[in-house]
Write a protein that holds these residues in place. Structure first.
Motif, short mmCIF file in Angstrom:
data_model
loop_
_atom_site.label_atom_id
_atom_site.label_comp_id
_atom_site.label_asym_id
_atom_site.label_seq_id
_atom_site.Cartn_x
_atom_site.Cartn_y
_atom_site.Cartn_z
N ILE A 93 0.83 -1.21 0.00
CA ILE A 93 0.00 0.00 0.00
C ILE A 93 0.87 1.27 0.00
N ASP A 142 3.02 4.61 -0.95
CA ASP A 142 4.09 4.91 -1.91
C ASP A 142 4.81 3.65 -2.38
N GLN A 150 -2.22 14.20 -3.85
CA GLN A 150 -3.07 13.03 -3.70
C GLN A 150 -2.34 11.76 -3.29
N GLY A 151 -0.99 11.81 -3.10
CA GLY A 151 -0.28 10.58 -2.74
C GLY A 151 -0.83 9.98 -1.46
N GLY A 159 -3.64 10.89 -0.05
CA GLY A 159 -5.09 10.72 -0.21
C GLY A 159 -5.41 9.34 -0.77
#
Ligand code: FAD
Length: 386
Positions: A271, A273, A284-285, A287
């Motif tokens: 999940i 990065d 939005q990274g 988010g």
């Protein structure tokens, strides 16, 4: 179902957020964080509507609210401070808060929900049968094992899921400064000069987030501490800001990009990065990390078969994430890496996207995306039940 157990590698926004959501669904959860404390590198972060909605759903938002500033409009200026564009962001919630407040708030909520956070614990691999393995060879069996170990994920590499990881040519310096002297309440301001940008956002409790972006090949612009003379040439009206920034600590980041062949293997999920790092152009990274974690917690909690639930999860969420990644790359190209000869075009392209609603909404697919993700989660659950 009996209580099930999750082991998570990484105590950043992804690991802490998912740990909290699973614990709220009745899972026992242990998070392994390699650092001796929960801490975030970087200044402040902006959370859009989707992030805020997920934090509300998992009960973590109320204690974060007081730490941040809410934004109601965005403005773009040229290098001399003339207004190019102003847009109200009514109906699109955005909150800016220090990163450290976010991770500490998530860690506090996770602990309250019963999550164990094991500090100074370095995970080196994961077993698709359901386990994490630390650097001393200790095995931590789990119904669900999660790699939330960030951009340079070791677990991703060990599982052979990595496809592309690259650094783009844009560089960014972010500063959390203890004043709101240069910001306007409830407003994000961005000043454009060629392929450089300077951004100003209030960040709660008398603080501001100020950032500078530039091309990696622009040596004087990349210099740290900031070169006041060089930046003032690019922005004649902002000299007092540059004098302040020169006194502040910062870390220079490259814009990242990660694409994987898959986001799960057996009972192990990737999940945040580790799975889909992207340029921060759309904010939005984190988010998507929170929204995808929310879908994951829902789907694995509604199924006794974790591996199958992870397959449904990836199908449900990947499209929105990749569409956002593509837009974040496009936005970086328009604002940063178009040839310099096209500098004058940049603001016009962004203004056109902003005015053409279908295009603008397609860029904001993540911001608007939680209802769609929830619908897909319901459909996946119904398909499994049928
Ligand atoms: C310059 C910049 C600005 C950004 N701005 C925004 C923004 O405004 N809004 C937004 O939504 N997103 C933004 N992002 C993206 C956002 O920061 C990331 O998407 C988010 O932090 C990802 O969280 P994560 O938990 O996946 O990874 P990380 O935050 O990297 O956390 C990974 C954690 O895992 C730990 N770890 C690593 N390896 C191991 C190991 N082997 N064992 C145990 N622990 C380990 C690390 O110490 C760390 O705590 C920005 C990104 C950048 C680069």
């Amino acid at each position: 179902m009996n209580e099930r157990h999750a082991e998570i590698a990484g105590g950043g926004i992804g690991g802490l957020g998912l740990g909290l959501m699973l614990a709220r669904k009745g899972w026992s959860v242990r998070i392994h964080e390699r650092s001796p404390t929960i801490r975030e590198v970087g200044a402040a972060i902006s959370l859009r509507n989707n992030s805020i909605s997920v934090l509300e759903r998992c009960g973590a938002f109320e204690q974060l609210r007081a730490e941040g500033s809410f934004l109601l409009r965005e403005r773009h200026f040229d290098k001399r401070g003339n207004l190019l564009q102003e847009r109200a962001t009514t109906g699109q919630r955005t909150m800016v808060l220090p990163r450290q407040s976010l991770v500490e708030g998530l860690a506090a909520s996770a602990r309250q929900a019963g999550v164990e956070i094991k500090l100074s614990s370095v995970v080196v691999s994961a077993d698709p049968a359901g386990a994490l393995i630390d650097d001393a060879g200790v095995r931590y069996p789990a119904d669900l094992a999660v790699a939330a170990d960030g951009l340079h994920s070791k677990i991703r590499t060990e599982l052979g899921l990595r496809e592309t990881i690259r650094e783009l040519t844009t560089r960014i310096n972010r500063y959390l400064v203890p004043t709101q002297e240069f910001t306007t309440p409830e407003t994000k301001d961005e000043h454009w000069s060629g392929d450089r940008r300077v951004g100003f956002l209030p960040a709660g409790k008398g603080r501001s987030l100020i950032y500078t972006t530039m091309a990696s090949g622009d040596g004087p612009a990349c210099r740290l501490p900031l070169d006041v003379g060089n930046w003032t040439e690019a922005y004649p009206t902002l000299e007092p800001v540059f004098r302040l920034l020169r006194q502040q600590d910062t870390i220079q980041f490259s814009y990242p990009f990660v694409r994987c062949t898959g986001w799960h293997r057996g009972r192990v999920a990737l999940i945040g990065d580790a799975a889909h790092a992207m340029p921060p152009t759309l904010g939005q990274g984190a988010g998507l990390t929170l929204m995808n974690s929310y879908a994951l917690a829902e789907l694995v909690s509604g199924s006794s078969d974790v591996a199958t639930a992870l397959r449904s999860w990836e199908t449900a969420v990947r499209e929105i994430t990749e569409a956002t990644q593509r837009w974040s790359l496009r936005y970086d190209r328009i604002t940063g890496s178009l040839p310099r000869a096209l500098n004058a075009l940049r603001p016009h392209v962004i203004r056109t996207i902003g005015r053409f609603k279908p295009l603008y909404d397609s860029m904001r697919v993540a911001d608007l995306g939680l209802p769609l993700i929830e619908q897909r989660v319901r459909e996946a659950s119904a398909a499994r039940a049928a």
